[in-house]
Design a protein around this motif. Structure first.
Motif, PDB file in Angstrom:
ATOM      1  N   MET A  31     -28.269   1.770  -1.647  1.00 13.03           N
ATOM      2  CA  MET A  31     -26.930   1.397  -1.193  1.00 13.03           C
ATOM      3  C   MET A  31     -25.993   1.318  -2.392  1.00 13.03           C
ATOM      4  SD  MET A  31     -27.816  -1.808   1.345  1.00 13.03           S
ATOM      5  CE  MET A  31     -26.112  -1.976   1.891  1.00 13.03           C
ATOM      6  N   GLY A  32     -24.904   2.079  -2.332  1.00 10.41           N
ATOM      7  CA  GLY A  32     -23.920   1.997  -3.403  1.00 10.41           C
ATOM      8  C   GLY A  32     -22.603   1.512  -2.822  1.00 10.41           C
ATOM      9  N   VAL A  33     -22.036   0.468  -3.437  1.00 18.37           N
ATOM     10  CA  VAL A  33     -20.761  -0.017  -2.926  1.00 18.37           C
ATOM     11  C   VAL A  33     -19.646   0.826  -3.541  1.00 18.37           C
ATOM     12  CG1 VAL A  33     -20.427  -1.837  -4.675  1.00 18.37           C
ATOM     13  CG2 VAL A  33     -19.381  -2.073  -2.414  1.00 18.37           C
ATOM     14  N   GLU A  34     -18.696   1.230  -2.721  1.00 24.31           N
ATOM     15  CA  GLU A  34     -17.604   2.079  -3.197  1.00 24.31           C
ATOM     16  C   GLU A  34     -16.576   1.223  -3.943  1.00 24.31           C
ATOM     17  OE1 GLU A  34     -15.140   3.663  -0.100  1.00 24.31           O
ATOM     18  OE2 GLU A  34     -14.347   5.244  -1.379  1.00 24.31           O
ATOM     19  N   VAL A  35     -16.436   1.503  -5.234  1.00 22.65           N
ATOM     20  CA  VAL A  35     -15.445   0.769  -6.035  1.00 22.65           C
ATOM     21  C   VAL A  35     -14.121   1.528  -5.900  1.00 22.65           C
ATOM     22  CG1 VAL A  35     -14.901  -0.264  -8.261  1.00 22.65           C
ATOM     23  CG2 VAL A  35     -17.290   0.050  -7.598  1.00 22.65           C
ATOM     24  N   HIS A  36     -13.383   1.121  -4.894  1.00 22.64           N
ATOM     25  CA  HIS A  36     -12.193   1.840  -4.422  1.00 22.64           C
ATOM     26  C   HIS A  36     -10.951   1.041  -4.798  1.00 22.64           C
ATOM     27  CE1 HIS A  36      -9.299   3.196  -1.334  1.00 22.64           C
ATOM     28  NE2 HIS A  36     -10.051   4.265  -1.183  1.00 22.64           N
ATOM     29  N   ALA A  37      -9.831   1.710  -5.017  1.00 23.36           N
ATOM     30  CA  ALA A  37      -8.570   1.016  -5.292  1.00 23.36           C
ATOM     31  C   ALA A  37      -8.335  -0.006  -4.181  1.00 23.36           C
ATOM     32  CB  ALA A  37      -7.416   2.009  -5.319  1.00 23.36           C
ATOM     33  N   PRO A  38      -7.831  -1.174  -4.472  1.00 20.72           N
ATOM     34  CA  PRO A  38      -7.289  -1.615  -5.761  1.00 20.72           C
ATOM     35  C   PRO A  38      -8.353  -2.105  -6.754  1.00 20.72           C
ATOM     36  CG  PRO A  38      -7.086  -3.366  -4.154  1.00 20.72           C
ATOM     37  CD  PRO A  38      -7.714  -2.195  -3.441  1.00 20.72           C
ATOM     38  N   SER A  82      -2.648  -5.253  -4.069  1.00 21.89           N
ATOM     39  CA  SER A  82      -1.982  -4.121  -3.418  1.00 21.89           C
ATOM     40  C   SER A  82      -1.163  -4.534  -2.206  1.00 21.89           C
ATOM     41  CB  SER A  82      -3.018  -3.106  -2.950  1.00 21.89           C
ATOM     42  OG  SER A  82      -3.688  -2.595  -4.040  1.00 21.89           O
ATOM     43  N   HIS A  83      -1.772  -5.367  -1.350  1.00 25.96           N
ATOM     44  CA  HIS A  83      -1.042  -5.709  -0.116  1.00 25.96           C
ATOM     45  C   HIS A  83       0.198  -6.552  -0.434  1.00 25.96           C
ATOM     46  CE1 HIS A  83      -3.733  -9.237  -0.400  1.00 25.96           C
ATOM     47  NE2 HIS A  83      -2.750  -9.880   0.182  1.00 25.96           N
ATOM     48  N   GLU A  84       0.129  -7.330  -1.544  1.00 27.29           N
ATOM     49  CA  GLU A  84       1.314  -8.099  -1.940  1.00 27.29           C
ATOM     50  C   GLU A  84       2.415  -7.150  -2.422  1.00 27.29           C
ATOM     51  OE1 GLU A  84      -1.320 -11.829  -3.659  1.00 27.29           O
ATOM     52  OE2 GLU A  84      -0.187 -10.566  -5.060  1.00 27.29           O
ATOM     53  N   LYS A  85       1.985  -6.157  -3.205  1.00 21.61           N
ATOM     54  CA  LYS A  85       2.969  -5.201  -3.727  1.00 21.61           C
ATOM     55  C   LYS A  85       3.581  -4.383  -2.584  1.00 21.61           C
ATOM     56  CE  LYS A  85       0.351  -3.582  -7.284  1.00 21.61           C
ATOM     57  NZ  LYS A  85       0.167  -2.794  -8.520  1.00 21.61           N
ATOM     58  N   ALA A  86       2.728  -4.012  -1.621  1.00 23.00           N
ATOM     59  CA  ALA A  86       3.240  -3.277  -0.457  1.00 23.00           C
ATOM     60  C   ALA A  86       4.259  -4.153   0.284  1.00 23.00           C
ATOM     61  CB  ALA A  86       2.091  -2.879   0.472  1.00 23.00           C
ATOM     62  N   GLY A  87       3.938  -5.438   0.384  1.00 18.46           N
ATOM     63  CA  GLY A  87       4.847  -6.381   1.045  1.00 18.46           C
ATOM     64  C   GLY A  87       6.170  -6.473   0.307  1.00 18.46           C
ATOM     65  N   ILE A 104      -4.309   3.411  -1.802  1.00 16.35           N
ATOM     66  CA  ILE A 104      -5.302   4.359  -2.299  1.00 16.35           C
ATOM     67  C   ILE A 104      -5.311   4.500  -3.815  1.00 16.35           C
ATOM     68  CG2 ILE A 104      -5.685   5.625  -0.177  1.00 16.35           C
ATOM     69  CD1 ILE A 104      -3.606   7.514  -0.733  1.00 16.35           C
ATOM     70  N   LEU A 105      -4.283   3.985  -4.493  1.00 11.90           N
ATOM     71  CA  LEU A 105      -4.224   4.160  -5.944  1.00 11.90           C
ATOM     72  C   LEU A 105      -3.736   2.907  -6.645  1.00 11.90           C
ATOM     73  CD1 LEU A 105      -2.363   7.582  -5.968  1.00 11.90           C
ATOM     74  CD2 LEU A 105      -4.697   7.237  -6.748  1.00 11.90           C
ATOM     75  N   SER A 106      -4.391   2.573  -7.756  1.00 13.00           N
ATOM     76  CA  SER A 106      -3.805   1.592  -8.672  1.00 13.00           C
ATOM     77  C   SER A 106      -4.111   2.048 -10.098  1.00 13.00           C
ATOM     78  CB  SER A 106      -4.294   0.175  -8.370  1.00 13.00           C
ATOM     79  OG  SER A 106      -5.678   0.142  -8.200  1.00 13.00           O
ATOM     80  N   ASN A 107      -3.451   1.393 -11.063  1.00 10.81           N
ATOM     81  CA  ASN A 107      -3.450   2.028 -12.396  1.00 10.81           C
ATOM     82  C   ASN A 107      -4.132   1.219 -13.501  1.00 10.81           C
ATOM     83  OD1 ASN A 107      -1.386   0.079 -12.609  1.00 10.81           O
ATOM     84  ND2 ASN A 107      -0.507   1.216 -14.317  1.00 10.81           N
ATOM     85  N   HIS A 108      -5.399   0.917 -13.296  1.00  2.00           N
ATOM     86  CA  HIS A 108      -6.144   0.234 -14.359  1.00  2.00           C
ATOM     87  C   HIS A 108      -6.683   1.250 -15.368  1.00  2.00           C
ATOM     88  CE1 HIS A 108      -5.652  -3.484 -12.226  1.00  2.00           C
ATOM     89  NE2 HIS A 108      -6.014  -2.860 -11.110  1.00  2.00           N
ATOM     90  N   ASP A 109      -7.261   0.713 -16.455  1.00  2.00           N
ATOM     91  CA  ASP A 109      -7.708   1.547 -17.578  1.00  2.00           C
ATOM     92  C   ASP A 109      -8.846   2.509 -17.192  1.00  2.00           C
ATOM     93  OD1 ASP A 109      -8.518   2.585 -19.970  1.00  2.00           O
ATOM     94  OD2 ASP A 109      -9.247   0.682 -20.811  1.00  2.00           O
TER      95      ASP A 109
END
Lengths: 127, 332
Positions: free
Chosen positions: B144-151, B218-223, B248-253
Motif C-alpha cells: 500500500m502506497g499513500v499518494e502524497v498529493h498536493a497540497p 489550499s481550501h483556505e486560499k481557494a476561499g 491540484i498544485l502547490s509550490n513547495h521545494d
C-alpha cells in the motif's frame, strides 16, 4: 464542454409511459455513490421543474429522487447514464426543448468540496 | 539496500485517458490494447472506481477476464488506485472507523484478485486506522502506497504523522507514492489559458497567481480567492475554474522529495503539458527525478496527464512525451 463537465447524457430526452425521461451523466472522473450527487435544479424552456415526484432510474433499479441522499452503497458507474424520470411532465415527440440541468457533486474523500455543474442544451424529444 | 541495476521504470495510469474514457471512445479491452499498441506500457495503473463497474467488490469471474486481457496485451498491472470515501453523506458526520476499514479491505481484496502488485491509497484514511489495515495487506501480500498529493509534500504535518506510524509499524507493505503536484514551480500556462477560454479575466488570474504563492491550506486560499472574486464581481464559474489550481498544485521545494525516497514504492508522475523539447510546464522534473534514481528507486513511475481536467489535447501524445522526458532525465 469537457467530458468531466457533462451532466446531460448522450441519450437525451424521451417521452415514455412513465413521463418525460432525461439522461444524466456523472460529472466526475470516477464512479461515486448516488448519495453525494444532488440535482440542484432543472428547467425546461426556462421554467423550473418541480422535482418532488421525480425518480432516478439506473441499471435496472428505480427510486424516488428524494431518497438519493441515502444511496451510499449504490455506485453510479462513471461511464453510464442514469435517467431522471419526471412523471408530471410530458412533451410531444419530435419537439425541441431547452433543458438546463445543474448537478452538485461532493466527492466523498474531499471534505467540504461541492462542485456545481450546470449545462444547457436544446434536445429533441424522442419516443 | 536497493540495487540500481535496472533503474526506475516508466508506465502509465489510465487516468490520463479520462476524456477518451468518459466519451466512450474506448472500452476496458480496447483501451488496454491501445496503450499496448502505442508502447506506453507495459506498466500500468488503473483507478478501481474509474475502470471497473464492479468496484469495490470485483467478482472472481471479472478478475479472471481482466487477467486474461492483461496477459493478452503483454501488460503489467502495477498499481490499483483505491479511495477513502469517508463522507458519503455531504454535510454530515464521516462514516464509522470500522466501516472505513472494511471499505479498504474490500478494495484491497479486489486489487489483489485482479493481479495488481500494489494499491495507491489516500491520506483521507485517518492515520490511527493504519494498524488495522496494514496487517491485512500483509496477509494478502499486496503493498500500500499513500499518494502524497498536493497540497501535501514531504514537510506536511499529515505526511510526518504517517511517517511516524510507518516507523512504528515498520513493514515493507507500507510506503509512499509521490505525485509531485505538491512541488509545482508555477501554475501551468495551459490551465490559465483554459480559465481564460471560459471567460475568466486577467485580474482574477493575476490574483490567483498571487494567492497561490501565499502560505496556508489550499481550501483556505481557494476561499480567499473566492471571496475576493465575488467582491470584485467575477462569475462563480470563472472563480471555480481559477480555484482548480489550489486543489491540484502547490509550490513547495522540489528537492524536498529526497526525504521520502527510501520508502517510495511507486511514483505517480503528475504532469500538465510536456513540450516537444520534453520539458513539463509546471513541475520541475529535471530537479525531482534524479533524486529518485540516485536514491536507488527501481520501481515504476506512471505518467499521469492531468491536463484533461481543463483541456482536450491528445492524451496519448502527452503521455508519450512524458515518458520520453523521464528517459531523457534518467538516461535509460
Amino acid at each position: 464542454m469537457l467530458p468531466v463537465e457533462r451532466v446531460i447524457g448522450e441519450e437525451g430526452l424521451a417521452q415514455s409511459a412513465d413521463g418525460l425521461k432525461l439522461a444524466i451523466r456523472l460529472p466526475w472522473y470516477r464512479s461515486l455513490p448516488f448519495s453525494v450527487v444532488e440535482v440542484a435544479s432543472l428547467a425546461i424552456d426556462g421554467a423550473a421543474v418541480d422535482l418532488s415526484d421525480a425518480l432516478i432510474e439506473y441499471d435496472g433499479q428505480t427510486w424516488p429522487l428524494a431518497e438519493n441522499g441515502e444511496k451510499v452503497d449504490t455506485f453510479w458507474f462513471v461511464r453510464d447514464s442514469a435517467f431522471l424520470v419526471l412523471p408530471s411532465q410530458s412533451a410531444a415527440t419530435g419537439s425541441d426543448l431547452e433543458v438546463s440541468l445543474n448537478l452538485f457533486v461532493s466527492p466523498p474523500y474531499i471534505p467540504g468540496m461541492k462542485r456545481t455543474n450546470p449545462q444547457t442544451s436544446t434536445l429533441t424529444v424522442a419516443a | 539496500m536497493a540495487t540500481n541495476a535496472t533503474g526506475p521504470q516508466t508506465g502509465v495510469t489510465l487516468y490520463s485517458f479520462t476524456n477518451e474514457w468518459l466519451t466512450r471512445q474506448f472500452e476496458v479491452d480496447t483501451l488496454l490494447a491501445e496503450v499496448a499498441k502505442r508502447g506506453l506500457g507495459p506498466n500500468i495503473e488503473i483507478i478501481g472506481f474509474q475502470q471497473f463497474k464492479e468496484f469495490p467488490d470485483v467478482s472472481d469471474e471479472y478478475a479472471e477476464k481482466f487477467k486474461e486481457l492483461i496477459a493478452a496485451n503483454g501488460l503489467n498491472p502495477v498499481s490499483c488506485a483505491i479511495n477513502s470515501d469517508r463522507f458519503l453523506k455531504p454535510g454530515q458526520q464521516p462514516i464509522e472507523d470500522a466501516a472505513l476499514v472494511e471499505y479498504h479491505k474490500r478494495q484491497l481484496r479486489s486489487a489483489k484478485k485482479m493481479g495488481f502488485s500494489l494499491v495507491r491509497y489516500q491520506f483521507a484514511l485517518p492515520v490511527h486506522l493504519l494498524p488495522e489495515i496494514a496487517p491485512y495487506a500483509e496477509e494478502l501480500d499486496i503493498r500500500m502506497g499513500v499518494e502524497v498529493h498536493a497540497p501535501m509534500w514531504a514537510g506536511h504535518p499529515a505526511v510526518q504523522a504517517y511517517g511516524e506510524m510507518y516507523d512504528k509499524l515498520d513493514t515493507p507493505y507500507l510506503g509512499w507514492i509521490p505525485d509531485f503536484g505538491g512541488t509545482a514551480s508555477r501554475i501551468p500556462e495551459s490551465m490559465l489559458d483554459a480559465a481564460r477560454a471560459k471567460g475568466a479575466s486577467e485580474d482574477l488570474l493575476d490574483k490567483l497567481k498571487e494567492v497561490w504563492l501565499e502560505g496556508g491550506m489550499s481550501h483556505e486560499k481557494a476561499g480567499r480567492l473566492r471571496e475576493w472574486g465575488m467582491a470584485h464581481g467575477h462569475a462563480p464559474l470563472h472563480i471555480q475554474a481559477a480555484c482548480l489550481a489550489f486543489f491540484i498544485l502547490s509550490n513547495h521545494d522540489p528537492k524536498s522529495w529526497a526525504a521520502l525516497v527510501d520508502r517510495t514504492i511507486h511514483i505517480h508522475g503528475k504532469f500538465y503539458g510536456v513540450s516537444e523539447d520534453l520539458v513539463e510546464e509546471a513541475i520541475d522534473y529535471d530537479t525531482i527525478l534524479p533524486l529518485f534514481k540516485d536514491g536507488g528507486f527501481t520501481g515504476t513511475m506512471v505518467s499521469e496527464w492531468e491536463g484533461h481536467a481543463y483541456d482536450t489535447r491528445d492524451a496519448f501524445e502527452q503521455v508519450r512525451r512524458h515518458q520520453a522526458m523521464a528517459r531523457r532525465i534518467w538516461g535509460n
